[in-house]
Design an enzyme around this catalytic site. Structure first.
Site, mmCIF file in Angstrom:
data_model
loop_
_atom_site.group_PDB
_atom_site.id
_atom_site.type_symbol
_atom_site.label_atom_id
_atom_site.label_comp_id
_atom_site.label_asym_id
_atom_site.label_seq_id
_atom_site.Cartn_x
_atom_site.Cartn_y
_atom_site.Cartn_z
ATOM 1 N N LYS A 1 0.958 -1.018 -0.004
ATOM 2 C CA LYS A 1 -0.110 0.006 0.027
ATOM 3 C C LYS A 1 0.931 1.315 0.115
ATOM 4 O O LYS A 1 1.818 1.072 0.615
ATOM 5 C CB LYS A 1 -0.855 -0.185 1.290
ATOM 6 C CG LYS A 1 -1.945 1.152 1.488
ATOM 7 C CD LYS A 1 -2.705 1.088 2.574
ATOM 8 C CE LYS A 1 -3.847 1.842 2.687
ATOM 9 N NZ LYS A 1 -4.635 1.527 3.976
ATOM 10 N N SER B 1 -9.497 1.397 2.654
ATOM 11 C CA SER B 1 -8.455 2.369 2.030
ATOM 12 C C SER B 1 -7.481 1.403 1.571
ATOM 13 O O SER B 1 -6.605 1.888 0.878
ATOM 14 C CB SER B 1 -8.011 3.337 3.189
ATOM 15 O OG SER B 1 -6.944 2.738 3.877
ATOM 16 N N SER C 1 -9.689 -1.048 7.343
ATOM 17 C CA SER C 1 -9.170 -0.944 5.965
ATOM 18 C C SER C 1 -8.262 -1.977 5.365
ATOM 19 O O SER C 1 -8.142 -1.901 4.265
ATOM 20 C CB SER C 1 -8.279 0.594 6.036
ATOM 21 O OG SER C 1 -9.174 1.497 6.210
#
Length: 561
Positions: free
Chosen positions: A104, A215, A239
């Protein structure tokens, strides 16, 4: 022909003829499968990296345009070749030697930009890798790419609401609107998941009109679409887990402090943690063990001393569920009939595997009423002050705090690509509580204590080993390239962040419309070994993982063995 010879011939006929080992399918291969093939010489890290890069080229950049990758690592193949040379010379670093992964884009990487999805941080190279990124590299993992996310992992779009009422904001103003509720779009019930000014919108490989939820949606989409062996997400209120559910993969939100957060762009350090996302519980366990360890730069990790493991695969045993007392949290059912159907089938399977099912478990009403307002108040407040600490570590020329981010986003010369985020940054800057404000402190101290005590009481009163529930009470909702809502509201995921407890996600099945449903195994702090065992036992009995229809296998994905 004598009788003895006939007997020998008949016995030989029962022995199977020698044959080549079954081929490996890339989408279902575990790290153990890949390591076995590399040890045998039928696979190299270079070849494996090429296979994943081919899938990214076919499905992320063209074809369905999943759009998960923000930055590709130009040196991935070079790294793979070097790791192959090490193996040939007799040096194997461990189970991740030569394994391609994605991160990420809120994990610091010294050799690739880290932007947290924000175009205002474009070209920012942090001074060093995040603590666990360095651990992954040292273990031989190959970073293929940085992947998309909700900008700042949702920070700046989350408005603080008060569970208590009253109190001045950071700028001395009073609240201009009521606190958000558990189905308010302010805290993510109607956000599309991985969308950022840097990376654009990531879509769900199971259905291009659907959300990737939280996210870490770029990681969720990338792993579901088989762009890497596993990926790293971060989790502050769900998330990691919501994208795992939307995309139908396994993942873990670990105990707070089990993994260091140093070098991960913060959202709210009271709740933040990194965690692995993969297509199998085995791979989750391997990745977790490589990354654990005390980090002097992260005080939360110091609590894990003497409690972490470096090999969680030893807990992955068929039969782990036999005799385990598993509670069913019924508060999170009743939102979608197909999700409920898959969950009821899953509960029946747990019982069939020998678990003692305690059903129903109803969570305490005071905790249920307070959990979302407390979570959102603290996230909105902490982001304002903690993002400034991170921005201070960057090179000159980048914004230094939330106020500067908001001003730059509002400047027409910036050509900022998110109207929603522009407004969110400004409002969060204006309305965040100071971290010394009595309202914030009441939420952090008394509010969190209430939630922790409530969950411990649930486990003790019912003598539970774990609690299960649908990770999301609904499948991924429509958003994608059609516009509209997204995310998956009414999820219980925030409870694990507020308690600091672990939550393991495992694929459970598919709806009649072809959307994934996952089951969460929630436990008390540092019970990852038990949860991984339960999840593995369930996974081996159900094999519910599905390769998304928009990213099918390529001819090259079958590896000779």
């Amino acid at each position: 022909m004598n009788t003895r010879l006939l007997l020998i011939i008949s016995l030989l006929a029962l022995v199977p003829a020698p044959s080549r080992a079954d081929p490996i399918n890339l989408d279902t291969a575990t790290i153990a499968d890949l390591q076995a093939a590399m040890a045998k010489g039928t696979l190299t890290a270079e070849k494996l990296t090429q296979l994943y890069l081919a899938r990214i080229a076919a499905y992320d950049e063209t074809g369905p345009n999943i759009n998960s990758v923000i930055f590709a690592n130009a040196k991935a193949l070079e790294t793979a070749k070097a790791l192959d040379a090490e193996r040939k010379a007799g040096k194997v670093r461990g189970p991740l030697h030569g394994i391609p992964i994605v991160l990420k884009d809120n994990y610091n990487t010294f050799d690739m930009p880290t932007t947290a999805g924000c175009q205002m941080l474009d070209g920012s190279y942090p001074p060093a890798d995040a603590f666990i990124v360095k651990k992954l590299r040292d273990a031989g993992a190959i970073i293929l790419a940085k992947v998309n996310l909700s900008e700042f992992a949702g920070g700046g779009g989350i408005m603080p609401g008060s569970p208590i009422g009253g109190g001045a904001r950071a700028g001395g103003t009073q609240p201009s609107s009521p606190p958000p509720t558990s189905d308010s779009p302010r805290h993510g019930a109607n956000i599309p998941g991985a969308q950022s000014s840097q990376g654009g919108l990531t879509v769900n490989p199971h259905d291009l009109t659907r959300s990737v939820a939280g996210s870490s949606g770029g990681t969720g989409a990338a792993i579901a679409a088989d762009f890497a062996q596993f990926g790293m997400g971060s989790d502050t209120g769900g998330s990691i887990r919501l994208p795992c559910s939307a995309c139908g993969i396994a993942g873990l939100k670990p105990t707070l402090g089990l993994l260091s957060r140093s070098g991960i762009v913060p959202l709210a350090l009271s709740f933040d943690t990194g965690g692995p996302m993969a297509r199998s519980v085995y791979d989750v366990a391997v990745a977790l063990g490589v990354m654990t360890g005390v980090d002097a730069s992260d005080p939360a990790s110091q609590a894990s001393a003497g409690k972490f493991e470096t090999d969680y695969t030893k807990y992955l045993k068929v039969g782990s569920l036999k005799g385990a007392r598993i509670g069913v949290a019924r508060d999170f059912f009743g939102k979608d009939p197909e999700t409920d159907r898959v969950m009821e089938e899953s509960i029946a399977k747990l019982k069939e595997l020998g678990a003692v099912i305690v059903d129903p478990i109803k969570l305490p009403e005071p905790m249920m009423a307070a959990r979302m307002p407390i979570l959102m108040l603290m996230i909105g407040s902490e982001f304002k002050w903690q993002i400034a600490d991170y921005l201070a570590t960057l090179k000159p020329g980048y914004p230094r705090d939330l106020t500067e981010l908001a001003k730059k986003a509002a400047d027409p010369e910036t050509h900022y690509r998110s109207d929603t985020k522009r407004d969110g940054l400004k409002r969060n800057d204006e309305l965040a509580y100071s971290l010394s404000d009595p309202i914030y402190l009441a939420a952090k101290n008394q509010g969190i204590a209430l939630i922790k005590a409530s969950m411990v009481a649930v486990f003790m009163d019912n003598k539970l080993d774990a609690l299960v529930y649908p990770t999301s009470p609904r499948p991924a909702t429509v958003t994608g390239r059609t516009g509209g809502g997204g995310g998956m509201g009414d999820s219980p995921t925030g409870i694990a962040n507020e308690t600091g407890c672990p939550d393991l996600i495992v694929p459970a099945g598919m709806t009649k419309d072809g959307l994934p449903v996952t089951i969460s195994f929630f436990g008390l702090a540092y019970t990852e070994p038990k949860l991984l065992g339960y999840g593995y036992d369930f996974e081996q009995a159900t094999h519910a993982l599905k390769l998304p229809k928009y990213t099918p296998a390529l001819p090259s994905d079958t590896i000779s063995n």
